[in-house]
Design an enzyme around this catalytic site. Structure first.
Site, mmCIF file in Angstrom:
data_model
loop_
_atom_site.group_PDB
_atom_site.id
_atom_site.type_symbol
_atom_site.label_atom_id
_atom_site.label_comp_id
_atom_site.label_asym_id
_atom_site.label_seq_id
_atom_site.Cartn_x
_atom_site.Cartn_y
_atom_site.Cartn_z
ATOM 1 N N LEU A 337 40.739 4.982 4.526
ATOM 2 C CA LEU A 337 40.894 6.356 4.023
ATOM 3 C C LEU A 337 39.506 6.852 3.362
ATOM 4 C CD1 LEU A 337 43.793 5.602 4.404
ATOM 5 C CD2 LEU A 337 44.301 7.249 2.778
ATOM 6 N N GLU A 362 56.276 -9.627 -15.371
ATOM 7 C CA GLU A 362 57.166 -10.570 -14.860
ATOM 8 C C GLU A 362 56.718 -11.906 -14.463
ATOM 9 O OE1 GLU A 362 59.855 -9.305 -15.812
ATOM 10 O OE2 GLU A 362 59.833 -6.905 -15.086
#
Length: 383
Positions: A337, A362
């Site tokens: 992009l 986590e």
């Protein structure tokens, strides 16, 4: 896209979950999430009841108003939620896989009946207080303390990087007691309990992240989660949340990949679409391979979980591999992009920044690497 057609292996129920969640986020989240990210806001109170009506909060749990779906169905839902934004999937994970799972696994019947139906409906919000300012990857050395005072417990300490912290009606707080690590349900408004939001984040901006402060917080005896003692309590919940990430990361990576493919087919340079150039096609091909492999890993781990024989090491494998793959896809998509890739007109930079947090929470990448290293060698590198 999806050359391997991994979703062909889903059951009818799992495909229904996929399509329902995908339709919901397309209508209620995707049109607004870039603005939420830019403003650093997230309309939890508005979205939570809608997510509850869809059965997405604690959806893998049984009873108490929870949907009781398969692990794969839950994973597919996480994938579609995170395709919109990691902050949305984080909210659902913290509510269901951490806070609700702690009550469901370790709580009394009274605690379950009091909290789980309301949490499943999105009427009550929860958070999970484990990480501390100086004890991120070593929760066993936590400084938060719980001491008995008559029939009550008194909690002192602090927790950091807590999703939903300032919004939660109840916090699952883990603390060191004389007999080991114990979990407690601390309700909003309890004297001495305070939540302060963390600002100036460049990642997970469409998510509420807080510090919890416990200054001699007195809770009654029935605030204790009696069903577990020791670090296996919070780690059992974390394994559930990590499993959701195994799937969720694929959604974030897929959103970046789809943006890159669409851009490559329409953006012209040197008189033709950049997707026709070999270097761009090579980038897209590697993205397809990475996401296809990640999808197979997630499905395999999900099926094992439904069979009841998944291991924490397998979940670590999936979390490590799939987050890394999604982050690589996001970074490569950004190059396709070009300068447009750093704007919020496209989802790529938002997902890329979010995945930097997913890589860490986590269990950091390093923790999961060492978990796999121990599985391979039988030697513990942590201590």
């Amino acid at each position: 896209m999806d050359v391997l057609r991994v979703d062909d292996q889903l059951t009818d129920e799992e495909r229904m979950v996929r399509d329902t969640v995908r339709e919901f986020v397309a209508e209620h989240v995707v049109p607004h999430v870039a603005g939420w990210f830019e403003d650093g806001t997230f309309p939890v109170r508005e979205l939570a009841p809608e997510l509850g009506r869809l059965g997405l909060l604690g959806m893998h749990l049984d009873g108490y108003g929870c949907a009781g779906t398969s692990a794969v169905a839950y994973g597919v839902a996480c994938r579609e939620l995170e395709a919109a934004d990691s902050g949305l999937r984080s909210f659902v994970s913290v509510q269901g896989s951490l806070a609700m799972t702690a009550v469901h696994k370790y709580g009394t019947e009274e605690q379950k009946a009091s909290w789980l139906p309301r949490m499943a409906a999105g009427e009550a919000l929860g958070c999970f207080g484990l990480t501390e300012p100086d004890r991120g990857s070593d929760p066993g050395d936590m400084l938060t303390r719980a001491r008995r005072d008559g029939s009550d417990w008194v909690l002192t300490g602090s927790k950091m990087w807590i999703t939903n912290g300032s919004l939660a009606d109840v916090a699952v707080v883990w603390a060191q007691a004389d007999d080991g690590i114990r979990g407690f349900l601390v309700e909003r408004g309890t004297p001495g309990f305070m939540a302060r939001d963390i600002h100036r984040k460049m990642s997970l901006r469409a998510s509420v992240t807080s510090e919890l402060v416990l200054d001699d917080v007195r809770v009654p005896a029935d605030a204790l989660l009696p069903g577990v003692r020791g670090l296996k309590g919070p780690l059992g919940c974390l394994s559930e949340a990590r499993y959701g990430i195994v799937w969720g990361a694929i959604g974030a990576g897929r959103a970046c990949y789809e943006a890159a493919v669409g851009y490559a087919k329409t953006r012209e340079q040197f008189g033709r679409p950049i997707g026709s150039f070999q270097l761009t096609q090579e980038k897209l091909a590697w993205m397809e391979v990475a996401l296809g492999q990640a999808g197979l890993v997630a499905l395999h781990i999900g099926r094992r979980k439904d069979e009841g024989n998944v291991t924490p090491q397998q979940v670590s494998f999936g979390k490590l591999a799939n987050v890394r793959a999604a982050l690589d896809v996001a970074r490569e998509a950004r190059t396709i992009l070009g300068a447009n890739g750093i704007t919020l007109d496209y989802p790529v930079i938002r997902h890329m920044n979010n995945l930097e947090s997913v890589l860490t929470y986590e269990g950091t990448q390093e923790v999961h690497l060492l978990t796999l290293g121990k599985a391979v060698t039988g030697l513990d590198a942590f201590r």
